[in-house]
Design a protein around this motif. Structure first.
Motif, short mmCIF file in Angstrom:
data_model
loop_
_atom_site.label_atom_id
_atom_site.label_comp_id
_atom_site.label_asym_id
_atom_site.label_seq_id
_atom_site.Cartn_x
_atom_site.Cartn_y
_atom_site.Cartn_z
N LEU A 122 37.34 47.43 74.61
CA LEU A 122 37.01 47.58 76.03
C LEU A 122 36.68 46.23 76.66
O LEU A 122 37.04 45.97 77.81
CB LEU A 122 35.83 48.54 76.19
N LEU A 123 36.00 45.37 75.90
CA LEU A 123 35.68 44.03 76.41
C LEU A 123 36.95 43.20 76.61
O LEU A 123 37.12 42.53 77.64
CB LEU A 123 34.72 43.32 75.46
N ALA A 126 38.81 44.46 79.57
CA ALA A 126 38.14 44.00 80.79
C ALA A 126 38.56 42.57 81.12
O ALA A 126 38.85 42.25 82.29
CB ALA A 126 36.62 44.09 80.63
N ARG A 129 42.20 42.58 82.33
CA ARG A 129 42.26 43.06 83.72
C ARG A 129 41.78 41.99 84.68
O ARG A 129 42.33 41.81 85.78
CB ARG A 129 41.41 44.32 83.89
N TYR A 130 40.75 41.27 84.28
CA TYR A 130 40.20 40.21 85.13
C TYR A 130 41.24 39.11 85.37
O TYR A 130 41.44 38.66 86.50
CB TYR A 130 38.94 39.62 84.49
N MET A 204 30.39 44.03 80.66
CA MET A 204 31.59 44.72 81.13
C MET A 204 31.38 45.32 82.52
O MET A 204 32.28 45.27 83.37
CB MET A 204 32.01 45.81 80.13
N ILE A 207 31.73 42.50 84.94
CA ILE A 207 33.14 42.09 85.10
C ILE A 207 33.87 43.05 86.04
O ILE A 207 34.59 42.62 86.96
CB ILE A 207 33.84 42.05 83.73
N TYR A 208 33.67 44.36 85.84
CA TYR A 208 34.39 45.32 86.67
C TYR A 208 33.85 45.36 88.10
O TYR A 208 34.61 45.65 89.04
CB TYR A 208 34.36 46.70 86.02
N ILE A 240 43.02 49.61 86.94
CA ILE A 240 41.58 49.30 86.95
C ILE A 240 40.77 50.59 86.99
O ILE A 240 39.77 50.73 86.28
CB ILE A 240 41.24 48.38 88.14
N VAL A 243 40.68 52.22 83.53
CA VAL A 243 39.78 51.56 82.58
C VAL A 243 38.32 51.76 82.98
O VAL A 243 37.45 51.92 82.12
CB VAL A 243 40.10 50.05 82.50
N MET A 244 38.03 51.79 84.28
CA MET A 244 36.66 52.00 84.72
C MET A 244 36.16 53.39 84.34
O MET A 244 35.00 53.56 83.96
CB MET A 244 36.56 51.77 86.23
N LEU A 247 35.52 53.24 80.60
CA LEU A 247 34.27 52.51 80.36
C LEU A 247 33.07 53.36 80.74
O LEU A 247 32.07 53.40 80.01
CB LEU A 247 34.27 51.20 81.15
#
Length: 356
Positions: A122-123, A126, A129-130, A204, A207-208, A240, A243-244, A247
């Protein structure tokens, strides 16, 4: 004042450590059966659904991008979690007291590796995605080689984290430092484990939040100059959101367990951590059940690939059955029917043919 016992107890069963740590792992028979039945159903779903996610990414060329490779790796960690949960379900309660020290390390090590792999994946997702959002692209420019190195790094770190207690950070030689939830793990290790995971959760989330703020700002700037449908398709907002949600589910399912581990590490005597253990286990299992559902619900292409895979499996099963049916030898009844003498009509027809 009594001196702490620093002799090592590697040859003792887990019953010895449960008695020394004060952790009562007794289960009501009805509760144990309920947890095992529900947990086993969940585990079957986890294994099948995450195997399908991996197969979907491998077979569909539209998924041959860094994001989906990392998503498949997350599914692999959930698949390992399913195996770990099956092993745990049938080695808990009264059975856990009969385990050897080595057996207990294996049981907990599988869980720790799967959790570490999920968190590390997941990290990495992230960060991927960033990178893609900052360049305003649907997919990042990470090469397959770099993605492969990241996946190898994720599993190397996860295996190391799962092996740390067996490598020496335990209380087998110092029983006064033992925790209740994991009676051969040091309380200091539980503090380290829970705090480090909670810090990664926080990183995380930050970041999101940064990604979401950037995308919202960028979209508001581009919206007057592009049509809404084109803008939606070309921005990475859809991935995004997926993934959110993943998460969010992970944080929801694992945060209570990590907080309880932290309380046990801090030696909270009034927290009754053992009573919460079994239900937190089911909550953790639920997380691995939710992920494939999120992928298929939030990603139409993934859902279509799932349906195609199921259709292929169904067609393959039908072909196999028809092949077996065609290759069966004729029964004696069928042989008798086929070997009956020709009727009078057939004879007369044959004679007419000969005359002509």
């Amino acid at each position: 004042m009594a001196q702490p016992n620093h002799s090592c107890h590697y040859n003792e069963s887990m019953s010895f450590f449960y008695n020394k740590s004060g952790g009562d792992d007794k289960w009501d028979s009805a509760q144990l059966i309920l947890v095992q039945v529900v947990g086993s159903l969940f585990c079957c779903f986890i294994l099948v659904s995450n195997a399908m996610v991996i197969a979907a990414v491998v077979t569909n060329k539209r998924f041959h991008y860094p994001f989906y490779y990392l998503l498949a790796n997350l599914a692999a960690s959930d698949f390992l979690a399913g195996i770990a949960y099956v092993y745990l379900m049938f080695n808990t309660g009264p059975v856990s007291r009969k385990l050897t020290v080595r057996g207990y390390f294996i049981r907990q090590g599988l869980l720790d590796i799967s959790l570490s792999a999920s968190l590390a994946n997941l990290l990495v997702i992230a960060l991927e995605r960033y990178i893609s959002v900052m360049n305003w692209k649907v997919h990042s420019n990470l090469t397959k080689r770099r993605v492969t190195l990241l996946i190898v790094l994720v599993w190397a770190i996860s295996i190391f984290m799962g092996a740390v207690p067996s490598l020496g950070w335990n209380c087998i030689c110092n029983l006064s430092k033992c925790s209740q939830l994991a009676p051969i793990f040091s309380r200091s290790y539980l503090i380290f484990w829970s705090v480090s995971n909670l810090v990664v959760f926080l990183v995380m989330v930050v970041i999101y939040m940064r990604i979401y703020a950037y995308v919202k700002k960028k979209t508001s700037v581009l919206m007057p100059h592009t049509s809404g449908s084109i803008n939606r398709k070309r921005t990475p907002i859809k991935l995004i959101k997926t993934v959110m949600v993943v998460l969010g589910a992970f944080v929801f399912c694992w945060t209570p367990g990590l907080v309880v581990l932290l309380l046990d590490g801090l030696n909270c005597q009034s927290c009754q951590v053992m009573k919460l253990k079994r239900w937190l286990l089911l909550l953790a299992v639920l997380n691995s059940v939710m992920n494939p559902c999120i992928y298929s619900y939030k990603d139409e292409e993934m859902w279509m690939t799932f349906k195609n895979l199921m259709r292929c499996i169904g067609n393959g099963t039908r072909r196999q059955r028809s092949t077996k049916a065609n290759s069966r030898p004729l029964s004696s009844g069928q042989d008798t029917v086929n070997s009956q003498p020709p009727s009078e009509e057939m004879k007369s027809d044959d004679q007419g043919i000969l005359k002509t």
